[in-house]
Scaffold this motif. Structure first.
Motif, PDB file in Angstrom:
ATOM      1  N   GLY A   1       7.186   7.634  11.720  1.00  0.00           N
ATOM      2  CA  GLY A   1       6.178   8.247  10.272  1.00  0.00           C
ATOM      3  C   GLY A   1       4.318   7.952  11.137  1.00  0.00           C
ATOM      4  N   GLY A   2       4.814   8.707  12.009  1.00  0.00           N
ATOM      5  CA  GLY A   2       3.499   9.141  13.162  1.00  0.00           C
ATOM      6  C   GLY A   2       3.290  10.623  12.495  1.00  0.00           C
TER       7      GLY A   2
ATOM      8  N   GLY B   1       3.138   5.938  -1.214  1.00  0.00           N
ATOM      9  CA  GLY B   1       3.477   7.159  -1.664  1.00  0.00           C
ATOM     10  C   GLY B   1       3.172   7.576  -0.226  1.00  0.00           C
ATOM     11  N   LEU B   2       2.051   7.025   0.663  1.00  0.00           N
ATOM     12  CA  LEU B   2       1.762   7.797   2.044  1.00  0.00           C
ATOM     13  C   LEU B   2       2.749   7.513   2.983  1.00  0.00           C
TER      14      LEU B   2
ATOM     15  N   ALA C   1      -0.700   5.199   5.841  1.00  0.00           N
ATOM     16  CA  ALA C   1      -1.381   3.918   4.998  1.00  0.00           C
ATOM     17  C   ALA C   1      -1.734   2.949   6.007  1.00  0.00           C
ATOM     18  N   ILE C   2      -1.698   3.625   6.968  1.00  0.00           N
ATOM     19  CA  ILE C   2      -2.844   2.560   8.398  1.00  0.00           C
ATOM     20  C   ILE C   2      -3.979   2.243   8.463  1.00  0.00           C
ATOM     21  N   ALA C   3      -4.398   3.924   8.455  1.00  0.00           N
ATOM     22  CA  ALA C   3      -5.909   4.788   8.293  1.00  0.00           C
ATOM     23  C   ALA C   3      -6.303   4.634   7.266  1.00  0.00           C
ATOM     24  N   GLY C   4      -5.597   4.750   6.036  1.00  0.00           N
ATOM     25  CA  GLY C   4      -5.875   3.880   4.585  1.00  0.00           C
ATOM     26  C   GLY C   4      -6.294   2.621   4.389  1.00  0.00           C
TER      27      GLY C   4
ATOM     28  N   LEU D   1       0.867  -0.888  -0.206  1.00  0.00           N
ATOM     29  CA  LEU D   1       0.476  -0.136   0.280  1.00  0.00           C
ATOM     30  C   LEU D   1       1.072   1.172   0.259  1.00  0.00           C
ATOM     31  N   GLN D   2       1.993   0.980   1.159  1.00  0.00           N
ATOM     32  CA  GLN D   2       2.866   2.343   1.106  1.00  0.00           C
ATOM     33  C   GLN D   2       4.034   2.820  -0.127  1.00  0.00           C
ATOM     34  N   GLU D   3       3.867   1.732  -1.180  1.00  0.00           N
ATOM     35  CA  GLU D   3       4.744   1.801  -2.550  1.00  0.00           C
ATOM     36  C   GLU D   3       4.254   1.794  -3.350  1.00  0.00           C
TER      37      GLU D   3
END
Length: 314
Positions: A187-188, A59-60, A65-68, A54-56
């Motif tokens: 990353g927060g 780019g979040l 990425a966790i919330a999305g 998902l991050q790849e």
């Protein structure tokens, strides 16, 4: 929600590489036990790799990425199951008048038959219950709405929630390597900049508890008939769980608390959405006698009435 990322993913390299490597038998270490086994299970590693994918793709940063990911997972998996559950429950509600009528007819037939054969009251009750179960089962089969099917959402949602939570725990405590942990530590956002540490402000845990309590109270206030003793016990149980989750969320990494809060918020939105008459029609949920054309106004009015009443008595 996520799919397994390749070890050579472009971004973020640390998490993507560890997601592939973490699936090995030595990924977590420590004594063998049910918790360690669960944390090293295949579904947990799929979630770890999926976060990297998902991050790849987007780019979040980690927090987004966790919330999305929570929103995508709840929307793609649990929302369709919740709509299916709504259809089943609506069919069951619409069956109740027919079941009541058949029960009255069967009670009369059993009474007549019992007098002819000299049945005792206990034998008559036995034959009534036996035939009533058969009739109700046939109605469930006819309308394809057996109550057990309404529990599918629970059997999917709870294991999914556990697997993602364990995946985030692995990422936060260094089980996938120091590079992943370092990425999570920076990353927060806002007050929870370090996703590997608990939220010392208790904002995420308290918000989680309030959202979960709101969900429970909305459903408790929506009932149009008095709750049975069992229903009251279940309602009190979920209230207690909502409160207990606050200190638990304050002791786990912020990444887990953020996921729990995001999942609960999306779940609350979905539950409210499923009360919309237009959305219920879109999901082919049959209309029932208890349906309202103004569900949101009714929720606010029910909550106001419920708590204004309590306030007057305190």
């Amino acid at each position: 929600m996520w799919r397994l990322a390749r070890a050579g993913a472009r971004a973020p390299p640390a998490l993507a590489a560890a997601a592939g490597a973490g699936a090995g038998p030595g990924g977590l270490g420590g004594p063998e036990g049910w918790y360690e086994w669960a944390a090293r299970s295949a579904p947990v590693h799929w979630a770890e790799g999926g976060l990297a994918a998902l991050q790849e793709a987007t780019g979040l940063p980690c927090w987004a990425a966790i919330a999305g990911g929570a929103a995508v997972l709840r929307t793609a998996v649990t929302l369709p199951l919740a709509a299916h559950q709504g259809r089943l429950l609506a069919k069951l509600e619409n069956l109740q008048p027919e079941i009541k009528e058949l029960a009255q007819r069967l009670r009369y037939e059993v009474s007549v038959r019992g007098k002819q054969l000299g049945w005792s009251e206990k034998v008559a009750r036995f034959h009534f219950a036996k035939n009533m179960r058969r009739i109700v089962t046939e109605l469930y089969v006819r309308d394809n709405c057996h109550p057990f099917k309404a529990t599918v959402l629970l059997w999917v949602q709870v294991p999914m929630w556990v697997c993602v939570s364990l995946a985030l725990r692995n990422c936060s405590v260094g089980a996938l390597g120091p590079a992943v942990q370092e990425q999570f530590s920076s990353g927060g956002a806002l007050w929870f900049t370090d996703l590997t540490a608990p939220d010392s402000t208790w904002i995420l845990p308290v918000a989680l508890g309030l959202v979960n309590l709101l969900v429970v109270e909305i459903f408790a206030s929506q009932t149009k008939v008095p709750l049975s003793r069992f229903q009251k016990l279940v309602t009190h149980f979920f209230r207690a769980v909502s409160v207990v989750m606050i200190p638990i969320a304050a002791t786990v990494p912020s990444s887990m608390a953020l996921y729990w809060l995001s999942s609960s918020l999306v779940g609350l939105c979905h539950n409210l959405l499923l009360r919309s008459p237009a959305f219920r029609r879109l999901c082919c949920i049959p209309r029932t006698k208890s349906d309202s054309d103004t569900p949101y106004r009714d929720i606010v009015a029910a909550l106001a009435t419920r708590y204004s009443f309590r306030k007057q008595h305190h």
